[in-house]
Design a protein around this motif. Structure first.
Motif, PDB file in Angstrom:
ATOM      1  N   VAL A  40       0.966  -1.107   0.370  1.00 48.75           N
ATOM      2  CA  VAL A  40      -0.049  -0.006  -0.051  1.00 48.75           C
ATOM      3  C   VAL A  40       0.835   1.473  -0.061  1.00 48.75           C
ATOM      4  O   VAL A  40       1.773   1.476   0.810  1.00 48.75           O
ATOM      5  CB  VAL A  40      -1.057   0.007   1.379  1.00 48.75           C
ATOM      6  N   GLN A  41       0.539   2.091  -0.833  1.00 47.09           N
ATOM      7  CA  GLN A  41       1.256   3.346  -0.983  1.00 47.09           C
ATOM      8  C   GLN A  41       0.352   4.582  -0.885  1.00 47.09           C
ATOM      9  O   GLN A  41      -0.918   4.472  -1.238  1.00 47.09           O
ATOM     10  CB  GLN A  41       2.242   3.624  -2.355  1.00 47.09           C
ATOM     11  N   LEU A  42       0.959   5.401  -0.205  1.00 45.08           N
ATOM     12  CA  LEU A  42      -0.061   6.919   0.002  1.00 45.08           C
ATOM     13  C   LEU A  42       0.701   8.086  -0.749  1.00 45.08           C
ATOM     14  O   LEU A  42       1.684   8.135  -0.298  1.00 45.08           O
ATOM     15  CB  LEU A  42      -0.438   7.114   1.389  1.00 45.08           C
ATOM     16  N   GLN A  43       0.249   8.631  -1.642  1.00 43.10           N
ATOM     17  CA  GLN A  43       0.661   9.846  -2.284  1.00 43.10           C
ATOM     18  C   GLN A  43      -0.045  10.841  -1.829  1.00 43.10           C
ATOM     19  O   GLN A  43      -1.324  11.204  -2.260  1.00 43.10           O
ATOM     20  CB  GLN A  43       0.813   9.467  -3.680  1.00 43.10           C
ATOM     21  N   ALA A  44       0.707  11.879  -1.236  1.00 49.83           N
ATOM     22  CA  ALA A  44       0.085  13.089  -0.592  1.00 49.83           C
ATOM     23  C   ALA A  44       0.435  14.253  -1.549  1.00 49.83           C
ATOM     24  O   ALA A  44       1.566  14.443  -2.324  1.00 49.83           O
ATOM     25  CB  ALA A  44       0.297  13.496   0.746  1.00 49.83           C
ATOM     26  N   SER A  45      -0.348  15.348  -1.658  1.00 50.12           N
ATOM     27  CA  SER A  45       0.111  16.431  -2.445  1.00 50.12           C
ATOM     28  C   SER A  45      -0.687  17.688  -1.836  1.00 50.12           C
ATOM     29  O   SER A  45      -1.733  17.567  -1.282  1.00 50.12           O
ATOM     30  CB  SER A  45      -0.147  16.203  -4.126  1.00 50.12           C
ATOM     31  N   GLY A  46      -0.432  18.944  -2.529  1.00 55.24           N
ATOM     32  CA  GLY A  46      -1.149  20.183  -2.098  1.00 55.24           C
ATOM     33  C   GLY A  46      -0.505  21.101  -1.141  1.00 55.24           C
ATOM     34  O   GLY A  46      -1.170  22.080  -0.970  1.00 55.24           O
TER      35      GLY A  46
ATOM     36  N   CYS B 163      -4.553  12.954  -0.745  1.00 56.66           N
ATOM     37  CA  CYS B 163      -3.724  11.841  -0.601  1.00 56.66           C
ATOM     38  C   CYS B 163      -4.499  10.460  -1.130  1.00 56.66           C
ATOM     39  O   CYS B 163      -5.674  10.331  -0.829  1.00 56.66           O
ATOM     40  CB  CYS B 163      -3.557  11.641   1.054  1.00 56.66           C
ATOM     41  N   THR B 164      -3.936   9.759  -1.907  1.00 59.03           N
ATOM     42  CA  THR B 164      -4.532   8.764  -2.544  1.00 59.03           C
ATOM     43  C   THR B 164      -3.851   7.640  -2.304  1.00 59.03           C
ATOM     44  O   THR B 164      -2.358   7.441  -2.393  1.00 59.03           O
ATOM     45  CB  THR B 164      -4.256   9.083  -4.207  1.00 59.03           C
ATOM     46  N   ALA B 165      -4.474   6.719  -1.787  1.00 59.28           N
ATOM     47  CA  ALA B 165      -4.102   5.267  -1.687  1.00 59.28           C
ATOM     48  C   ALA B 165      -3.820   4.365  -2.839  1.00 59.28           C
ATOM     49  O   ALA B 165      -4.860   4.363  -3.775  1.00 59.28           O
ATOM     50  CB  ALA B 165      -4.892   4.468  -0.530  1.00 59.28           C
ATOM     51  N   SER B 166      -2.899   3.660  -3.096  1.00 54.83           N
ATOM     52  CA  SER B 166      -2.715   2.657  -4.247  1.00 54.83           C
ATOM     53  C   SER B 166      -2.095   1.365  -3.917  1.00 54.83           C
ATOM     54  O   SER B 166      -1.677   1.124  -2.676  1.00 54.83           O
ATOM     55  CB  SER B 166      -1.951   3.231  -5.446  1.00 54.83           C
ATOM     56  N   GLY B 167      -2.087   0.310  -4.578  1.00 56.53           N
ATOM     57  CA  GLY B 167      -1.704  -0.898  -4.375  1.00 56.53           C
ATOM     58  C   GLY B 167      -2.776  -1.932  -4.579  1.00 56.53           C
ATOM     59  O   GLY B 167      -3.971  -1.774  -5.071  1.00 56.53           O
ATOM     60  N   SER B 168      -2.414  -3.285  -4.045  1.00 53.52           N
ATOM     61  CA  SER B 168      -3.445  -4.253  -4.395  1.00 53.52           C
ATOM     62  C   SER B 168      -4.561  -4.552  -3.052  1.00 53.52           C
ATOM     63  O   SER B 168      -4.359  -5.163  -2.301  1.00 53.52           O
ATOM     64  CB  SER B 168      -2.740  -5.800  -4.425  1.00 53.52           C
ATOM     65  N   ILE B 169      -5.194  -3.231  -3.061  1.00 48.10           N
ATOM     66  CA  ILE B 169      -6.330  -3.179  -2.055  1.00 48.10           C
ATOM     67  C   ILE B 169      -7.601  -3.203  -2.587  1.00 48.10           C
ATOM     68  O   ILE B 169      -7.855  -2.414  -3.713  1.00 48.10           O
ATOM     69  CB  ILE B 169      -5.980  -2.051  -1.282  1.00 48.10           C
ATOM     70  N   PHE B 170      -8.666  -3.594  -1.864  1.00 46.38           N
ATOM     71  CA  PHE B 170     -10.076  -3.739  -2.158  1.00 46.38           C
ATOM     72  C   PHE B 170     -10.824  -2.360  -1.506  1.00 46.38           C
ATOM     73  O   PHE B 170     -11.630  -1.617  -2.322  1.00 46.38           O
ATOM     74  CB  PHE B 170     -10.685  -4.945  -2.005  1.00 46.38           C
ATOM     75  N   SER B 171     -10.453  -2.060  -0.466  1.00 46.66           N
ATOM     76  CA  SER B 171     -11.043  -0.891   0.108  1.00 46.66           C
ATOM     77  C   SER B 171     -10.093  -0.374   1.300  1.00 46.66           C
ATOM     78  O   SER B 171      -9.471  -1.014   1.845  1.00 46.66           O
ATOM     79  CB  SER B 171     -12.501  -1.171   0.748  1.00 46.66           C
TER      80      SER B 171
ATOM     81  N   GLY C  52      -6.703  -3.500   8.502  1.00 45.48           N
ATOM     82  CA  GLY C  52      -6.445  -3.449   9.881  1.00 45.48           C
ATOM     83  C   GLY C  52      -4.799  -3.072  10.305  1.00 45.48           C
ATOM     84  O   GLY C  52      -4.295  -3.245  11.258  1.00 45.48           O
ATOM     85  N   MET C  53      -4.070  -2.688   9.081  1.00 39.62           N
ATOM     86  CA  MET C  53      -2.826  -2.013   9.215  1.00 39.62           C
ATOM     87  C   MET C  53      -2.906  -0.501   8.979  1.00 39.62           C
ATOM     88  O   MET C  53      -3.369  -0.231   8.150  1.00 39.62           O
ATOM     89  CB  MET C  53      -2.090  -2.851   8.233  1.00 39.62           C
ATOM     90  N   GLY C  54      -2.149   0.107   9.590  1.00 40.07           N
ATOM     91  CA  GLY C  54      -2.014   1.372   9.577  1.00 40.07           C
ATOM     92  C   GLY C  54      -0.724   1.814   8.395  1.00 40.07           C
ATOM     93  O   GLY C  54       0.407   1.322   8.704  1.00 40.07           O
ATOM     94  N   TYR C  55      -0.941   2.781   7.608  1.00 37.76           N
ATOM     95  CA  TYR C  55       0.233   3.068   6.494  1.00 37.76           C
ATOM     96  C   TYR C  55       0.101   4.612   6.742  1.00 37.76           C
ATOM     97  O   TYR C  55      -0.803   5.197   6.881  1.00 37.76           O
ATOM     98  CB  TYR C  55      -0.407   2.729   4.973  1.00 37.76           C
ATOM     99  N   TRP C  56       1.565   5.102   6.290  1.00 36.22           N
ATOM    100  CA  TRP C  56       1.555   6.401   6.408  1.00 36.22           C
ATOM    101  C   TRP C  56       2.255   6.928   5.051  1.00 36.22           C
ATOM    102  O   TRP C  56       2.981   6.176   4.262  1.00 36.22           O
ATOM    103  CB  TRP C  56       2.764   6.889   7.309  1.00 36.22           C
ATOM    104  N   GLY C  57       2.038   8.094   4.442  1.00 34.06           N
ATOM    105  CA  GLY C  57       2.332   8.736   3.295  1.00 34.06           C
ATOM    106  C   GLY C  57       3.474   9.795   3.636  1.00 34.06           C
ATOM    107  O   GLY C  57       3.930  10.017   4.881  1.00 34.06           O
ATOM    108  N   LYS C  58       4.471  10.019   2.729  1.00 33.22           N
ATOM    109  CA  LYS C  58       5.428  10.773   3.145  1.00 33.22           C
ATOM    110  C   LYS C  58       4.768  12.385   3.245  1.00 33.22           C
ATOM    111  O   LYS C  58       3.517  12.543   2.646  1.00 33.22           O
ATOM    112  CB  LYS C  58       6.499  11.003   1.798  1.00 33.22           C
ATOM    113  N   GLY C  59       5.336  13.190   3.912  1.00 29.92           N
ATOM    114  CA  GLY C  59       4.708  14.383   4.624  1.00 29.92           C
ATOM    115  C   GLY C  59       4.693  15.309   3.434  1.00 29.92           C
ATOM    116  O   GLY C  59       5.614  15.209   2.311  1.00 29.92           O
ATOM    117  N   THR C  60       3.858  16.330   3.514  1.00 32.70           N
ATOM    118  CA  THR C  60       4.042  17.602   2.675  1.00 32.70           C
ATOM    119  C   THR C  60       3.960  18.865   3.424  1.00 32.70           C
ATOM    120  O   THR C  60       3.049  18.804   4.407  1.00 32.70           O
ATOM    121  CB  THR C  60       2.718  17.447   1.583  1.00 32.70           C
ATOM    122  N   GLN C  61       4.602  19.807   3.196  1.00 34.25           N
ATOM    123  CA  GLN C  61       4.975  20.821   4.016  1.00 34.25           C
ATOM    124  C   GLN C  61       4.126  21.854   3.815  1.00 34.25           C
ATOM    125  O   GLN C  61       3.502  22.305   2.790  1.00 34.25           O
ATOM    126  CB  GLN C  61       6.147  21.434   3.747  1.00 34.25           C
ATOM    127  N   VAL C  62       3.427  22.219   4.759  1.00 31.45           N
ATOM    128  CA  VAL C  62       2.379  23.478   5.019  1.00 31.45           C
ATOM    129  C   VAL C  62       3.056  24.651   5.788  1.00 31.45           C
ATOM    130  O   VAL C  62       3.150  24.238   6.846  1.00 31.45           O
ATOM    131  CB  VAL C  62       1.122  22.983   5.429  1.00 31.45           C
TER     132      VAL C  62
END
Length: 114
Positions: free
Chosen positions: A1-7, A21-29, A100-110
């Motif tokens: 699972v990958q999380l891509q953040a932007s903005g 932030c968009t989640a991608s990978g072999s996931i159903f939901s 049931g597992m938590g995933y983090w994306g790379k941070g985006t600076q505000v």
């Protein structure tokens, strides 16, 4: 699972930004999704969270100014940030719970500064 953040970016006090932030990978939901932030010298804190059913919760410091939403078809979570203050300056991280597992994306600076 990958999380891509932007903005993220630089904005003046009182301005607005929208994070995605968009989640991608072999996931159903994706279950819960949320945004956290970490300012220099401070611990990471929850900004806002949203369940798969759309229930939301917010940190007291952002209530009335930030709005979290999600598009389940796109596996994307958004954070609309209005009336930004200098104290909102931080690195913002998205988080998602998948199977049931938590995933983090790379941070985006505000950065909120005049």
């Amino acid at each position: 699972v990958q999380l891509q953040a932007s903005g993220g970016g630089l904005v003046q006090p009182g301005g607005s930004l929208r994070l995605s932030c968009t989640a991608s990978g072999s996931i159903f939901s994706v279950n819960g999704m949320g945004w956290y932030r970490q300012a220099p010298g401070k611990e990471r804190e929850l900004v806002a969270g949203i369940t798969s059913g759309g229930s939301t919760n917010y940190a007291d410091s952002v209530k009335g100014r930030f709005t979290i939403s999600r598009d389940n078809t796109k596996r994307t979570v958004y954070l609309q940030m209005n009336s930004l203050k200098p104290e909102d300056t931080a690195v913002y991280y998205c988080n998602a719970v998948v199977y049931g597992m938590g995933y983090w994306g790379k941070g985006t600076q505000v950065t909120v500064s005049s």
